[in-house]
Write an enzyme that holds these catalytic residues in place. Structure first.
Site, PDB file in Angstrom:
ATOM      1  N   GLY A  16     -16.725  -6.292   1.399  1.00 42.25           N
ATOM      2  CA  GLY A  16     -16.703  -7.898   1.800  1.00 42.25           C
ATOM      3  C   GLY A  16     -16.897  -8.548   2.932  1.00 42.25           C
TER       4      GLY A  16
ATOM      5  N   ARG B 266      -3.922   2.255  17.753  1.00 42.39           N
ATOM      6  CA  ARG B 266      -5.150   1.540  16.500  1.00 42.39           C
ATOM      7  C   ARG B 266      -4.740   2.212  15.408  1.00 42.39           C
ATOM      8  NH1 ARG B 266      -7.109  -2.147  13.845  1.00 42.39           N
ATOM      9  NH2 ARG B 266      -9.210  -3.061  14.499  1.00 42.39           N
ATOM     10  N   LYS B 267      -5.375   1.936  14.251  1.00 36.28           N
ATOM     11  CA  LYS B 267      -5.256   3.006  13.098  1.00 36.28           C
ATOM     12  C   LYS B 267      -6.085   4.163  13.535  1.00 36.28           C
ATOM     13  CE  LYS B 267      -8.100   1.284   9.594  1.00 36.28           C
ATOM     14  NZ  LYS B 267      -9.183   1.319   8.761  1.00 36.28           N
TER      15      LYS B 267
ATOM     16  N   CYS C 120     -14.422  -1.556   4.566  1.00 35.51           N
ATOM     17  CA  CYS C 120     -13.597  -0.703   3.961  1.00 35.51           C
ATOM     18  C   CYS C 120     -14.196  -0.141   2.674  1.00 35.51           C
ATOM     19  CB  CYS C 120     -12.354  -1.591   3.192  1.00 35.51           C
ATOM     20  SG  CYS C 120     -11.706  -2.755   4.803  1.00 35.51           S
ATOM     21  N   GLY C 121     -15.302  -0.626   1.994  1.00 40.15           N
ATOM     22  CA  GLY C 121     -15.994  -0.120   0.925  1.00 40.15           C
ATOM     23  C   GLY C 121     -17.123   0.836   1.537  1.00 40.15           C
TER      24      GLY C 121
ATOM     25  N   ARG D 105       0.992  -1.295   0.077  1.00 35.74           N
ATOM     26  CA  ARG D 105       0.234   0.154  -0.047  1.00 35.74           C
ATOM     27  C   ARG D 105       0.846   1.286   0.022  1.00 35.74           C
ATOM     28  NH1 ARG D 105      -3.977   0.135   4.579  1.00 35.74           N
ATOM     29  NH2 ARG D 105      -5.377  -1.487   3.419  1.00 35.74           N
TER      30      ARG D 105
HETATM   31 FE1  SRM Z   1      -9.642  -1.528   5.310  1.00 35.03          FE
HETATM   32  C1  SRM Z   1      -8.503  -3.899   7.262  1.00 35.03           C
HETATM   33  C2  SRM Z   1      -8.485  -2.797   2.618  1.00 35.03           C
HETATM   34  C3  SRM Z   1     -10.233   1.453   3.499  1.00 35.03           C
HETATM   35  C4  SRM Z   1     -11.705  -0.501   7.808  1.00 35.03           C
HETATM   36  N1  SRM Z   1      -8.439  -3.117   5.021  1.00 35.03           N
HETATM   37  C5  SRM Z   1      -8.185  -4.080   5.930  1.00 35.03           C
HETATM   38  C6  SRM Z   1      -7.063  -5.167   5.276  1.00 35.03           C
HETATM   39  C7  SRM Z   1      -5.790  -4.609   5.635  1.00 35.03           C
HETATM   40  C8  SRM Z   1      -7.351  -6.482   5.948  1.00 35.03           C
HETATM   41  C9  SRM Z   1      -6.040  -7.601   5.439  1.00 35.03           C
HETATM   42  O1  SRM Z   1      -5.154  -7.392   6.085  1.00 35.03           O
HETATM   43  O2  SRM Z   1      -6.429  -8.163   4.501  1.00 35.03           O
HETATM   44  C10 SRM Z   1      -7.682  -5.017   3.782  1.00 35.03           C
HETATM   45  C11 SRM Z   1      -6.682  -5.405   2.827  1.00 35.03           C
HETATM   46  C12 SRM Z   1      -7.328  -6.179   1.610  1.00 35.03           C
HETATM   47  C13 SRM Z   1      -6.468  -6.014   0.509  1.00 35.03           C
HETATM   48  O3  SRM Z   1      -5.708  -6.878  -0.211  1.00 35.03           O
HETATM   49  O4  SRM Z   1      -6.609  -4.826  -0.467  1.00 35.03           O
HETATM   50  C14 SRM Z   1      -8.297  -3.617   3.700  1.00 35.03           C
HETATM   51  N2  SRM Z   1      -9.339  -0.701   3.441  1.00 35.03           N
HETATM   52  C15 SRM Z   1      -8.929  -1.653   2.498  1.00 35.03           C
HETATM   53  C16 SRM Z   1      -8.936  -0.857   1.105  1.00 35.03           C
HETATM   54  C17 SRM Z   1      -7.911  -1.379   0.102  1.00 35.03           C
HETATM   55  C18 SRM Z   1     -10.176  -1.250   0.497  1.00 35.03           C
HETATM   56  C19 SRM Z   1     -10.407  -0.660  -0.740  1.00 35.03           C
HETATM   57  O5  SRM Z   1     -10.636  -1.366  -1.692  1.00 35.03           O
HETATM   58  O6  SRM Z   1     -10.358   0.552  -1.460  1.00 35.03           O
HETATM   59  C20 SRM Z   1      -8.907   0.360   1.647  1.00 35.03           C
HETATM   60  C21 SRM Z   1      -7.590   1.084   1.999  1.00 35.03           C
HETATM   61  C22 SRM Z   1      -7.533   2.369   2.232  1.00 35.03           C
HETATM   62  C23 SRM Z   1      -6.233   3.049   2.396  1.00 35.03           C
HETATM   63  O7  SRM Z   1      -5.657   3.654   1.317  1.00 35.03           O
HETATM   64  O8  SRM Z   1      -5.349   2.902   3.497  1.00 35.03           O
HETATM   65  C24 SRM Z   1      -9.320   0.419   3.247  1.00 35.03           C
HETATM   66  N3  SRM Z   1     -10.645   0.078   5.759  1.00 35.03           N
HETATM   67  C25 SRM Z   1     -11.021   1.302   4.999  1.00 35.03           C
HETATM   68  C26 SRM Z   1     -12.035   1.971   5.160  1.00 35.03           C
HETATM   69  C27 SRM Z   1     -12.433   2.973   4.695  1.00 35.03           C
HETATM   70  C28 SRM Z   1     -11.934   4.658   4.927  1.00 35.03           C
HETATM   71  O9  SRM Z   1     -10.726   4.561   5.362  1.00 35.03           O
HETATM   72  O10 SRM Z   1     -12.594   5.682   4.664  1.00 35.03           O
HETATM   73  C29 SRM Z   1     -12.299   1.562   6.347  1.00 35.03           C
HETATM   74  C30 SRM Z   1     -13.495   1.871   7.341  1.00 35.03           C
HETATM   75  C31 SRM Z   1     -13.278   3.308   7.992  1.00 35.03           C
HETATM   76  C32 SRM Z   1     -12.413   3.052   9.320  1.00 35.03           C
HETATM   77  O11 SRM Z   1     -11.437   2.562   9.228  1.00 35.03           O
HETATM   78  O12 SRM Z   1     -12.747   3.647  10.312  1.00 35.03           O
HETATM   79  C33 SRM Z   1     -11.683   0.270   6.614  1.00 35.03           C
HETATM   80  N4  SRM Z   1      -9.899  -2.180   7.202  1.00 35.03           N
HETATM   81  C34 SRM Z   1     -10.876  -1.671   8.093  1.00 35.03           C
HETATM   82  C35 SRM Z   1     -10.849  -2.316   9.384  1.00 35.03           C
HETATM   83  C36 SRM Z   1     -11.803  -2.100  10.562  1.00 35.03           C
HETATM   84  C37 SRM Z   1     -11.088  -1.103  11.276  1.00 35.03           C
HETATM   85  C38 SRM Z   1     -11.355  -1.331  12.868  1.00 35.03           C
HETATM   86  O13 SRM Z   1     -11.281  -0.396  13.691  1.00 35.03           O
HETATM   87  O14 SRM Z   1     -11.897  -2.283  13.373  1.00 35.03           O
HETATM   88  C39 SRM Z   1      -9.940  -3.419   9.205  1.00 35.03           C
HETATM   89  C40 SRM Z   1      -9.585  -4.736  10.040  1.00 35.03           C
HETATM   90  C41 SRM Z   1      -8.515  -4.052  10.988  1.00 35.03           C
HETATM   91  O15 SRM Z   1      -8.015  -2.874  11.044  1.00 35.03           O
HETATM   92  O16 SRM Z   1      -8.184  -4.747  12.007  1.00 35.03           O
HETATM   93  C42 SRM Z   1      -9.363  -3.307   7.714  1.00 35.03           C
HETATM   94 FE1  SF4 Z   2     -13.443  -6.773   4.502  1.00 39.52          FE
HETATM   95 FE2  SF4 Z   2     -11.847  -4.542   3.911  1.00 39.52          FE
HETATM   96 FE3  SF4 Z   2     -11.175  -7.070   3.024  1.00 39.52          FE
HETATM   97 FE4  SF4 Z   2     -13.203  -5.819   2.093  1.00 39.52          FE
HETATM   98  S1  SF4 Z   2     -11.241  -5.357   2.056  1.00 39.52           S
HETATM   99  S2  SF4 Z   2     -13.064  -8.126   2.594  1.00 39.52           S
HETATM  100  S3  SF4 Z   2     -14.041  -4.915   3.917  1.00 39.52           S
HETATM  101  S4  SF4 Z   2     -11.285  -6.355   5.178  1.00 39.52           S
END
Ligand code: SRM
Ligand code: SF4
Length: 596
Positions: A517, A252-253, A522-523, A137
């Site tokens: 998903g 945390r993030k 994240c979506g 990333r």
């Molecule tokens: Fe996310 C975890 C992808 C935006 C909430 N997110 C993940 C992981 C890293 C899980 C993993 O290790 O596989 C996903 C990686 C998948 C991959 O292979 O791409 C992942 N998150 C994404 C992305 C790529 C989705 C997308 O297709 O765009 C986004 C990357 C953003 C970036 O550039 O940094 C993404 N994630 C978000 C958002 C939306 C936002 O930021 O507006 C959220 C909800 C908003 C928030 O965070 O408050 C989000 N992602 C999470 C969470 C839940 C966080 C929590 O507090 O529990 C996780 C799980 C975690 O962090 O433990 C997570």
């Molecule tokens: Fe779940 Fe985020 Fe992975 Fe989508 S990218 S399947 S919302 S953890």
């Protein structure tokens, strides 16, 4: 084969540096206090190689009290105490070199290093779907890239099999490079640094990509140009892309978004820290009202709440730094699911939280003077659609924003986009939180010529909003191990089919459909007009991929979080497509094409 490379934190960060020799390694203490520097310039004004030997680790920079809480905190906190993730800022180079020389394989890495700590270097191991490959990333502050940067990213993934070597625009206007192997990682990281980018601090307990307005500097209704602020905050957070141990061990993030105007294209309401431009009621100066605590998680989804504070644009970097230090030092490290900023606000109470933030910001800049929030504007405002062709504030210039297949770009797509931007946009291209590509500063009279370029055969310019142009999707189960359902391919396929069968008469708008998903969202399913979140479903008592359907979400001034309206709908076309079609007709005024 020799023993695995050093993994003991303190040792690894100061041992040999296998990939390159930094020209200018800062001496101890040189970076201290170097909070705000121009983009791309190191502490002493010279270039400093990324991943330089670290002099201090994040655990050494935590105040004693926070470190004690970390030691007895949740399992991730304990892992950080054993060996902090920031060690990967340097160790990733050693691991890569050892693999290249045949001394070592990625399989020998501990699961904690491979699947958790490497995320500090922006390396996300895809163990479940594509073991041995990583998603890297890359932070793209305000989503703005040069074509040189984009071409490099295309080349970096283009060398892998196209089934894994792709680029994804993320919902935080960042870019993800898929398929990257550990042996290649150090080269990619070094090159990114040289090009003004970084993958460091993009995962785990770090600040995510700085989100600003996709039309910053172009928008005729702009209140604040978010570009420089996003860059300055990014530089402060990452210590000019070198990796910053002081801000890398948060509980945390945390997400920060800066809006450029009333449309709120940055989605401040769903960020932990949201800056919304407002005029000061007495002086008319444009600064920011601050909102805090917005987030989504499996455990809970919350919109931000007002901090009741207006800050000057000049105070923004110090403000964010103070807020991050307060979160780092005082945020809970007990239950990981309750470690987001909102829980800290609720535990302290808003008044105490506000006082604490002010105290910390004053610690960064003693001249900081917060003021009460500015009142909301009285004039009516309707959120604009920025996709398609739009005149800029600069006479004779336009921006062109095109829809991508839910953010997914093959290497060749990215190269074609870079060709367009080189020819017509002075080598600049932008990514948006809606996973679109935006071409800025096009001479309006060259638009017909530009749209004849090969890129536009695959990515035509939308003349009006469609369901396809409103689609947003997370990665989903194709690559993400947490995904309960495949998202991106379905999102694009179903949107195309809905566009083929439905018309939206005058006065109606196609709904924005957000796919996610799993409940991490994240979506951003909760802010789509229709949100689809992966969840369990059954057909003939057999478990199948399914979704829960959210309705009622909104962004901008009509914001709100959608609620689950239907549960357990099978995600297969024969089940879900009719449901979406009927929702478009009943809730969004669509008509079937043969009836229109
Ligand atoms: Fe996310 C975890 C992808 C935006 C909430 N997110 C993940 C992981 C890293 C899980 C993993 O290790 O596989 C996903 C990686 C998948 C991959 O292979 O791409 C992942 N998150 C994404 C992305 C790529 C989705 C997308 O297709 O765009 C986004 C990357 C953003 C970036 O550039 O940094 C993404 N994630 C978000 C958002 C939306 C936002 O930021 O507006 C959220 C909800 C908003 C928030 O965070 O408050 C989000 N992602 C999470 C969470 C839940 C966080 C929590 O507090 O529990 C996780 C799980 C975690 O962090 O433990 C997570
Ligand atoms: Fe779940 Fe985020 Fe992975 Fe989508 S990218 S399947 S919302 S953890």
């Amino acid at each position: 084969r020799s023993a695995r490379p050093p993994t003991i934190a303190h040792q690894a960060s100061t041992t040999s540096f296998l990939d390159y020799t930094p020209e200018n390694v800062p001496s101890p203490g040189e970076d201290e206090g170097a909070a705000i520097l121009p983009r791309g310039v190191a502490v002493d004004g010279s270039k400093v190689a990324v991943g330089r030997p670290k002099l201090q680790l994040s655990t050494e920079l935590l105040p004693e009290e926070a470190l004690e809480r970390s030691k007895v905190g949740n399992p991730f906190e304990k892992k950080k105490c054993e060996k902090p993730g920031d060690i990967m800022f340097t160790e990733v180079h050693e691991l890569a070199a050892a693999i290249r020389s045949g001394e070592y394989t990625w399989e020998e890495l501990s699961v904690d290093d491979a699947d958790i700590r490497l995320k500090w270097a922006g390396m996300f191991h895809r163990r479940k779907r594509n073991p041995g490959t990583f998603m890297m990333r890359v932070k793209i502050p305000n989503g703005i890239m040069t074509t040189e940067q984009l071409r490099f990213c295309a080349d970096a993934v283009g060398k892998y099999d196209p089934s894994v070597g792709v680029l994804d625009i993320t919902t935080r206007m960042a870019l993800q490079l898929r398929g990257v192997t550990l042996e290649d990682a150090s080269g990619v990281i070094d090159n990114l640094y040289d090009l003004g980018l970084t993958s460091l601090m993009t995962g785990m307990d770090n600040v995510r990509n700085m989100v600003g307005s996709p039309i910053a500097g172009l928008d005729p209704l702009e209140m604040v140009d978010t570009r420089q602020l996003c860059n300055e905050i990014n530089d402060m957070i990452t210590d000019n892309r070198k990796g910053n141990p002081a801000l890398t061990n948060l509980p945390r993030k945390i997400n920060i978004a800066i809006s450029g105007g009333r449309d709120d294209y940055a989605h401040t309401m769903i960020n932990d820290i949201g800056l919304q431009p407002h005029a000061h009621p007495e002086t008319g100066e444009i600064g920011f009202n601050v909102v805090v605590g917005g987030f989504f998680s499996v455990r809970r989804a919350a919109e931000s709440i007002p901090l009741d504070m207006w800050i000057k644009q000049n105070d923004t970097v110090a403000f964010c730094k103070g807020m991050l230090l307060a979160f780092r030092n005082l945020g809970s490290r007990k239950k990981r699911q309750e470690a987001r900023l909102m829980f800290m606000i609720e535990e302290m109470g808003m008044e105490k939280f506000r006082e604490t933030v002010v105290e910390y910001v004053k610690g960064v800049d003693s001249a900081f003077e917060p003021q009460p929030a500015a009142p909301a504007p009285e004039e009516a405002f309707s959120r604009r659609n920025y996709v398609g062709v739009h005149p800029q504030k600069q006479e004779g210039k336009s921006w062109v924003c095109v829809t991508t297949p839910a953010g997914r770009l093959m290497a060749e797509d990215a190269r074609m986009a870079a060709d367009v931007a080189d020819e017509y946009c002075d080598g600049e291209i932008r990514l948006t939180v809606d996973e679109k590509l935006l071409f800025p500063n096009v001479d309006t009279d060259k638009l017909p010529e530009m749209t004849k370029m090969p890129f536009f055969e695959k990515f035509p310019v939308d003349k009006k909003p469609t369901i396809t142009s409103g689609v947003v999707s997370c990665t989903g189960s194709q690559y993400c191990g947490l995904g309960l359902v495949e998202t991106k391919n379905r999102a694009v396929d179903y949107a195309g089919k809905l566009d083929a069968m439905l018309d939206f008469p005058e006065g109606t708008k196609p709904p924005r459909i957000h796919w996610t998903g799993c409940p991490n969202s994240c979506g951003q399913a909760q802010v789509g007009d229709i949100g689809l979140m992966g969840g369990p479903a059954r057909v003939n008592k057999k478990a199948v991929e399914g979704v829960n359907v959210f309705l009622g979400g909104g962004i901008g001034e009509t914001h709100g979080l959608g609620e689950i309206a239907m549960k357990g709908i099978p995600a297969a076309e024969e089940s879900l497509l009719p449901v979406l079609r009927d929702l478009c007709i009943e809730k969004f005024g669509a008509v079937l094409k043969e009836e229109s």
